[in-house]
Design a protein around this motif. Structure first.
Motif, PDB file in Angstrom:
ATOM      1  N   GLY A  54       0.855  -1.182   0.000  1.00  0.00           N
ATOM      2  CA  GLY A  54       0.000   0.000   0.000  1.00  0.00           C
ATOM      3  C   GLY A  54       0.887   1.226   0.000  1.00  0.00           C
ATOM      4  O   GLY A  54       2.089   1.125   0.254  1.00  0.00           O
ATOM      5  N   PRO A  55       0.325   2.393  -0.285  1.00  0.00           N
ATOM      6  CA  PRO A  55       1.154   3.598  -0.208  1.00  0.00           C
ATOM      7  C   PRO A  55       1.579   3.843   1.237  1.00  0.00           C
ATOM      8  O   PRO A  55       0.766   3.820   2.150  1.00  0.00           O
ATOM      9  N   VAL A  56       2.872   4.029   1.446  1.00  0.00           N
ATOM     10  CA  VAL A  56       3.422   4.288   2.777  1.00  0.00           C
ATOM     11  C   VAL A  56       3.812   5.757   2.844  1.00  0.00           C
ATOM     12  O   VAL A  56       4.512   6.258   1.958  1.00  0.00           O
ATOM     13  N   LEU A  57       3.357   6.434   3.867  1.00  0.00           N
ATOM     14  CA  LEU A  57       3.761   7.809   4.103  1.00  0.00           C
ATOM     15  C   LEU A  57       4.826   7.781   5.182  1.00  0.00           C
ATOM     16  O   LEU A  57       4.552   7.433   6.328  1.00  0.00           O
ATOM     17  N   GLU A  58       6.054   8.093   4.813  1.00  0.00           N
ATOM     18  CA  GLU A  58       7.165   8.112   5.760  1.00  0.00           C
ATOM     19  C   GLU A  58       7.250   9.518   6.350  1.00  0.00           C
ATOM     20  O   GLU A  58       7.816  10.415   5.752  1.00  0.00           O
TER      21      GLU A  58
ATOM     22  N   ALA B 173      -4.244  12.774   3.497  1.00  0.00           N
ATOM     23  CA  ALA B 173      -5.513  12.549   2.816  1.00  0.00           C
ATOM     24  C   ALA B 173      -5.557  11.227   2.049  1.00  0.00           C
ATOM     25  O   ALA B 173      -6.586  10.568   2.004  1.00  0.00           O
ATOM     26  N   ALA B 174      -4.454  10.795   1.480  1.00  0.00           N
ATOM     27  CA  ALA B 174      -4.428   9.553   0.707  1.00  0.00           C
ATOM     28  C   ALA B 174      -4.646   8.321   1.585  1.00  0.00           C
ATOM     29  O   ALA B 174      -5.033   7.266   1.097  1.00  0.00           O
ATOM     30  N   LEU B 175      -4.422   8.455   2.896  1.00  0.00           N
ATOM     31  CA  LEU B 175      -4.565   7.325   3.806  1.00  0.00           C
ATOM     32  C   LEU B 175      -5.784   7.454   4.714  1.00  0.00           C
ATOM     33  O   LEU B 175      -5.968   6.632   5.601  1.00  0.00           O
ATOM     34  N   ALA B 176      -6.608   8.480   4.537  1.00  0.00           N
ATOM     35  CA  ALA B 176      -7.670   8.825   5.488  1.00  0.00           C
ATOM     36  C   ALA B 176      -8.612   7.679   5.810  1.00  0.00           C
ATOM     37  O   ALA B 176      -9.091   6.981   4.937  1.00  0.00           O
ATOM     38  N   SER B 177      -8.890   7.521   7.122  1.00  0.00           N
ATOM     39  CA  SER B 177      -9.838   6.513   7.590  1.00  0.00           C
ATOM     40  C   SER B 177     -11.232   7.089   7.726  1.00  0.00           C
ATOM     41  O   SER B 177     -12.189   6.354   7.888  1.00  0.00           O
ATOM     42  N   GLY B 178     -11.338   8.427   7.726  1.00  0.00           N
ATOM     43  CA  GLY B 178     -12.631   9.057   7.923  1.00  0.00           C
ATOM     44  C   GLY B 178     -12.945   9.301   9.384  1.00  0.00           C
ATOM     45  O   GLY B 178     -13.951   9.906   9.705  1.00  0.00           O
ATOM     46  N   ASN B 179     -12.110   8.865  10.304  1.00  0.00           N
ATOM     47  CA  ASN B 179     -12.394   9.037  11.723  1.00  0.00           C
ATOM     48  C   ASN B 179     -11.595  10.146  12.372  1.00  0.00           C
ATOM     49  O   ASN B 179     -11.856  10.477  13.515  1.00  0.00           O
ATOM     50  N   ALA B 180     -10.615  10.699  11.730  1.00  0.00           N
ATOM     51  CA  ALA B 180      -9.766  11.699  12.364  1.00  0.00           C
ATOM     52  C   ALA B 180     -10.333  13.096  12.165  1.00  0.00           C
ATOM     53  O   ALA B 180     -10.925  13.402  11.140  1.00  0.00           O
TER      54      ALA B 180
ATOM     55  N   SER C 265       5.953   6.175  10.384  1.00  0.00           N
ATOM     56  CA  SER C 265       5.406   6.027   9.036  1.00  0.00           C
ATOM     57  C   SER C 265       3.973   5.530   9.167  1.00  0.00           C
ATOM     58  O   SER C 265       3.594   4.958  10.190  1.00  0.00           O
ATOM     59  N   TRP C 266       3.194   5.734   8.097  1.00  0.00           N
ATOM     60  CA  TRP C 266       1.771   5.404   8.096  1.00  0.00           C
ATOM     61  C   TRP C 266       1.413   4.581   6.865  1.00  0.00           C
ATOM     62  O   TRP C 266       2.017   4.737   5.804  1.00  0.00           O
ATOM     63  N   ILE C 267       0.367   3.757   6.997  1.00  0.00           N
ATOM     64  CA  ILE C 267      -0.206   3.012   5.879  1.00  0.00           C
ATOM     65  C   ILE C 267      -1.686   2.786   6.194  1.00  0.00           C
ATOM     66  O   ILE C 267      -2.084   2.843   7.357  1.00  0.00           O
ATOM     67  N   ALA C 268      -2.493   2.555   5.182  1.00  0.00           N
ATOM     68  CA  ALA C 268      -3.905   2.212   5.385  1.00  0.00           C
ATOM     69  C   ALA C 268      -4.163   0.847   4.776  1.00  0.00           C
ATOM     70  O   ALA C 268      -3.609   0.517   3.719  1.00  0.00           O
ATOM     71  N   ASP C 269      -5.001   0.059   5.448  1.00  0.00           N
ATOM     72  CA  ASP C 269      -5.356  -1.254   4.895  1.00  0.00           C
ATOM     73  C   ASP C 269      -6.332  -1.069   3.727  1.00  0.00           C
ATOM     74  O   ASP C 269      -6.750   0.062   3.436  1.00  0.00           O
ATOM     75  N   PRO C 270      -6.713  -2.130   3.020  1.00  0.00           N
ATOM     76  CA  PRO C 270      -7.589  -1.985   1.851  1.00  0.00           C
ATOM     77  C   PRO C 270      -8.941  -1.335   2.149  1.00  0.00           C
ATOM     78  O   PRO C 270      -9.578  -0.789   1.251  1.00  0.00           O
ATOM     79  N   ASP C 271      -9.382  -1.356   3.428  1.00  0.00           N
ATOM     80  CA  ASP C 271     -10.659  -0.734   3.788  1.00  0.00           C
ATOM     81  C   ASP C 271     -10.488   0.648   4.396  1.00  0.00           C
ATOM     82  O   ASP C 271     -11.448   1.239   4.885  1.00  0.00           O
ATOM     83  N   GLY C 272      -9.267   1.173   4.397  1.00  0.00           N
ATOM     84  CA  GLY C 272      -9.028   2.517   4.883  1.00  0.00           C
ATOM     85  C   GLY C 272      -8.681   2.620   6.353  1.00  0.00           C
ATOM     86  O   GLY C 272      -8.570   3.727   6.878  1.00  0.00           O
ATOM     87  N   VAL C 273      -8.510   1.500   7.055  1.00  0.00           N
ATOM     88  CA  VAL C 273      -8.088   1.554   8.450  1.00  0.00           C
ATOM     89  C   VAL C 273      -6.617   1.958   8.482  1.00  0.00           C
ATOM     90  O   VAL C 273      -5.777   1.319   7.860  1.00  0.00           O
TER      91      VAL C 273
END
Length: 165
Positions: free
Chosen positions: A84-88, A131-138, A102-110
């Motif tokens: 997945g896209p990793v934000l370092e 924004a590319a990794l957003a879960s919608g909860n933050a 660093s950050w990553i999101a799973d296929p469902d956006g978690v």
């Protein structure tokens, strides 16, 4: 040894501190006006709660906290292998701590973070736009979690960063 991390947004910090202190059988190791954290060994978890205006209540993000640079390199390798896209993010101030992450999101956006804490901070801190990794909860502008579009105008606009509507 790695420690699992969970960050939960709450509506009432004092009530949540009382609840989780009872559930865990211990008081938080860190308590601020808008944040609390338990560093538990049984189960081995870094459990944090915060009260931020505009944040959805419930799980904001999950993570893996490591104890040294070797473990951080190992977990970073796993993030990259997850395809997945990793934000370092690198060195940052977040949740009253100095960290490298660093950050990553799973296929469902978690959203997941991998981090090494290097010290304390007197400020909560903030994060770049994830924004590319957003879960919608933050909450927009929230630290330690991917930022999403600001909530619709409401009484939150007049609230301070340490209060919630």
């Amino acid at each position: 040894m790695k420690r699992f991390h969970v960050h939960v947004g709450v509506a009432d910090l004092d009530a949540s501190i009382a609840f989780y202190s009872g559930l865990f059988g211990s008081e938080p190791t860190v308590t601020k006006a808008d944040y609390a954290k338990w560093m538990l060994d049984d189960p081995r978890i870094n459990f944090a709660i915060s009260q931020k205006c505009g944040a959805a209540k419930g799980i904001e993000h999950l993570g893996m906290q490591v104890e040294d640079q070797a473990e951080l390199a190992e977990v970073y390798g796993r993030l990259k292998a997850a395809n997945g896209p990793v934000l370092e993010e690198g060195a940052t101030t977040c949740c009253y701590a100095q960290s490298e992450k660093s950050w990553i999101a799973d296929p469902d956006g978690v959203v997941w973070e991998a981090f090494l804490t290097n010290g304390d901070s007197t400020v909560y801190g903030d994060s770049p736009d994830f924004a590319a990794l957003a879960s919608g909860n933050a909450a927009a502008g929230a630290c330690c979690a991917p930022q999403v579009a600001a909530p619709a105008p409401s009484s939150c606009a007049a609230a301070t960063s340490s209060s919630c509507c």
